[in-house]
Design a protein around this motif. Sequence first.
Motif, PDB file in Angstrom:
ATOM      1  N   CYS A 199       0.808  -1.230   0.000  1.00 53.99           N
ATOM      2  CA  CYS A 199       0.000   0.000   0.000  1.00 53.99           C
ATOM      3  C   CYS A 199       0.838   1.274   0.000  1.00 53.99           C
TER       4      CYS A 199
ATOM      5  N   TYR B 253       4.526  15.920   4.971  1.00 52.71           N
ATOM      6  CA  TYR B 253       3.079  16.026   5.190  1.00 52.71           C
ATOM      7  C   TYR B 253       2.501  14.749   5.786  1.00 52.71           C
TER       8      TYR B 253
ATOM      9  N   ASN C  67      -2.039  12.092   9.977  1.00 51.76           N
ATOM     10  CA  ASN C  67      -2.260  11.825  11.406  1.00 51.76           C
ATOM     11  C   ASN C  67      -1.143  12.379  12.289  1.00 51.76           C
TER      12      ASN C  67
ATOM     13  N   ILE D  90       3.571   8.059  14.461  1.00 52.14           N
ATOM     14  CA  ILE D  90       3.778   6.944  13.536  1.00 52.14           C
ATOM     15  C   ILE D  90       3.569   5.613  14.272  1.00 52.14           C
TER      16      ILE D  90
ATOM     17  N   ILE E 204       0.654   2.908  13.381  1.00 49.86           N
ATOM     18  CA  ILE E 204       0.962   1.518  13.040  1.00 49.86           C
ATOM     19  C   ILE E 204       0.258   0.573  14.022  1.00 49.86           C
TER      20      ILE E 204
ATOM     21  N   LYS F 207     -10.107   4.382   7.314  1.00 46.11           N
ATOM     22  CA  LYS F 207      -9.453   4.950   6.128  1.00 46.11           C
ATOM     23  C   LYS F 207      -8.626   3.892   5.389  1.00 46.11           C
TER      24      LYS F 207
ATOM     25  N   MET G  21      -6.200   1.917   6.720  1.00 49.09           N
ATOM     26  CA  MET G  21      -4.904   1.594   7.322  1.00 49.09           C
ATOM     27  C   MET G  21      -5.167   0.627   8.474  1.00 49.09           C
ATOM     28  N   LEU G  22      -4.569  -0.571   8.353  1.00 49.29           N
ATOM     29  CA  LEU G  22      -4.838  -1.615   9.336  1.00 49.29           C
ATOM     30  C   LEU G  22      -4.132  -1.352  10.656  1.00 49.29           C
TER      31      LEU G  22
ATOM     32  N   TRP H  70      -1.746  -2.958  13.427  1.00 49.80           N
ATOM     33  CA  TRP H  70      -0.728  -4.014  13.369  1.00 49.80           C
ATOM     34  C   TRP H  70      -0.336  -4.563  14.724  1.00 49.80           C
TER      35      TRP H  70
ATOM     36  N   LEU I  70       2.447  -7.490  14.904  1.00 45.44           N
ATOM     37  CA  LEU I  70       3.826  -7.073  15.172  1.00 45.44           C
ATOM     38  C   LEU I  70       4.032  -6.833  16.658  1.00 45.44           C
TER      39      LEU I  70
ATOM     40  N   THR J  51       9.975  -0.621  12.683  1.00 44.83           N
ATOM     41  CA  THR J  51       9.338  -0.167  11.447  1.00 44.83           C
ATOM     42  C   THR J  51       9.173   1.351  11.439  1.00 44.83           C
TER      43      THR J  51
HETATM   44  C1  HEC Z   1      -4.150  -2.058   2.958  1.00 46.13           C
HETATM   45  C2  HEC Z   1      -3.263  -0.955   2.683  1.00 46.13           C
HETATM   46  C3  HEC Z   1      -2.268  -0.564   3.760  1.00 46.13           C
HETATM   47  C4  HEC Z   1      -1.309  -1.337   4.346  1.00 46.13           C
HETATM   48  C5  HEC Z   1      -1.028  -2.818   4.114  1.00 46.13           C
HETATM   49  C6  HEC Z   1      -0.570  -0.481   5.228  1.00 46.13           C
HETATM   50  N1  HEC Z   1      -1.067   0.783   5.166  1.00 46.13           N
HETATM   51 FE1  HEC Z   1      -0.378   2.390   6.211  1.00 46.13          FE
HETATM   52  N2  HEC Z   1      -1.890   3.513   5.466  1.00 46.13           N
HETATM   53  C7  HEC Z   1      -2.830   3.086   4.543  1.00 46.13           C
HETATM   54  C8  HEC Z   1      -3.782   4.171   4.307  1.00 46.13           C
HETATM   55  C9  HEC Z   1      -4.966   4.131   3.369  1.00 46.13           C
HETATM   56  C10 HEC Z   1      -3.376   5.246   5.143  1.00 46.13           C
HETATM   57  C11 HEC Z   1      -4.033   6.624   5.277  1.00 46.13           C
HETATM   58  C12 HEC Z   1      -4.829   6.648   6.556  1.00 46.13           C
HETATM   59  C13 HEC Z   1      -5.535   7.968   6.777  1.00 46.13           C
HETATM   60  O1  HEC Z   1      -6.059   8.517   5.813  1.00 46.13           O
HETATM   61  O2  HEC Z   1      -5.566   8.425   7.940  1.00 46.13           O
HETATM   62  C14 HEC Z   1      -2.171   4.788   5.833  1.00 46.13           C
HETATM   63  C15 HEC Z   1      -1.470   5.565   6.738  1.00 46.13           C
HETATM   64  C16 HEC Z   1      -0.284   5.197   7.319  1.00 46.13           C
HETATM   65  C17 HEC Z   1       0.505   6.057   8.161  1.00 46.13           C
HETATM   66  C18 HEC Z   1       0.159   7.485   8.539  1.00 46.13           C
HETATM   67  C19 HEC Z   1       0.431   8.414   7.392  1.00 46.13           C
HETATM   68  C20 HEC Z   1      -0.076   9.813   7.616  1.00 46.13           C
HETATM   69  O3  HEC Z   1       0.096  10.638   6.715  1.00 46.13           O
HETATM   70  O4  HEC Z   1      -0.648  10.094   8.684  1.00 46.13           O
HETATM   71  C21 HEC Z   1       1.603   5.349   8.540  1.00 46.13           C
HETATM   72  C22 HEC Z   1       2.742   5.823   9.417  1.00 46.13           C
HETATM   73  C23 HEC Z   1       1.483   4.041   7.942  1.00 46.13           C
HETATM   74  N3  HEC Z   1       0.326   3.984   7.208  1.00 46.13           N
HETATM   75  C24 HEC Z   1       2.400   3.031   8.110  1.00 46.13           C
HETATM   76  C25 HEC Z   1       2.175   1.731   7.679  1.00 46.13           C
HETATM   77  C26 HEC Z   1       3.016   0.630   8.037  1.00 46.13           C
HETATM   78  C27 HEC Z   1       4.290   0.717   8.862  1.00 46.13           C
HETATM   79  C28 HEC Z   1       2.464  -0.481   7.473  1.00 46.13           C
HETATM   80  C29 HEC Z   1       2.947  -1.908   7.591  1.00 46.13           C
HETATM   81  C30 HEC Z   1       3.186  -2.447   8.901  1.00 46.13           C
HETATM   82  C31 HEC Z   1       1.285  -0.061   6.745  1.00 46.13           C
HETATM   83  N4  HEC Z   1       1.143   1.288   6.895  1.00 46.13           N
HETATM   84  C32 HEC Z   1       0.485  -0.901   6.012  1.00 46.13           C
HETATM   85  C33 HEC Z   1      -2.890   1.859   3.943  1.00 46.13           C
HETATM   86  C34 HEC Z   1      -2.104   0.768   4.292  1.00 46.13           C
END
Ligand code: HEC
Length: 182
Positions: free
Chosen positions: A101, A118, A121, A128, A132, A139, A141-142, A144, A148, A156
């Motif tokens: 993603c 930018y 969150n 961060i 995570i 939205k 974002m899973l 973890w 983990l 990470t």
């Molecule tokens: C299924 C897709 C997906 C996966 C897999 C994923 N993310 Fe995300 N992630 C997203 C989305 C969509 C957002 C935006 C969330 C929001 O709009 O607040 C996001 C947001 C984030 C943010 C915050 C970014 C911000 O601008 O605030 C972080 C940090 C992040 N992810 C880290 C990770 C990490 C580390 C992993 C793996 C352990 C991971 N993501 C796995 C989809 C994913």
Amino acid sequence: MSNQKYDGNRKSNNKIPILFKSIFIGTIIFAIVYFAYYEISNFGFSHMQGHNMMNNRTVVVPKEEPTKTGSVLNENTLTVLTDKLSLERGNEIFNTNCAACHRVDAGGLIGPNLTDDYWINGGGMKNIVRVIANGVPEKGMLSWKAQLSPKQIQETASYIISLHGTNPANPKAPQGEKYTGN
Ligand code: HEC
């Protein structure tokens, strides 16, 4: 000796019934165990931790984490790691779980670019780690923390911080607000 008179009242020196005695001692032992479990050991949540858990925007921060469930993070977990081994581990975890993603270079795809200034969150280690661990499920974002361990989340997040300013090719347009903290 067992019956004496004081001021005309007879004082009996009977033994305290064993039942009363054991209840009395039992309450003391209970208090010690209770206090040790909830306030000193790492296993029970203290009053403040329980309170914080009610408010799920706050990362639950016990003194240490005894298990690998990843459901708890502590103050040490919020320290940015900069040693090579930790960053390599973070890199590996990122490529395995997050790159689908966020792309391998973290330039963003379904999820946002994690290398720019930018943040939706909030940037910096604390935000961060929180994202995570808890995710932003509505939205996409899973969360973890079940997959983990706190240490892995820390690695990470530290890896992501190390990518700041790396200018990946074809980055996703900036999302969120400019974050100037650390
Ligand atoms: C299924 C897709 C997906 C996966 C897999 C994923 N993310 Fe995300 N992630 C997203 C989305 C969509 C957002 C935006 C969330 C929001 O709009 O607040 C996001 C947001 C984030 C943010 C915050 C970014 C911000 O601008 O605030 C972080 C940090 C992040 N992810 C880290 C990770 C990490 C580390 C992993 C793996 C352990 C991971 N993501 C796995 C989809 C994913």
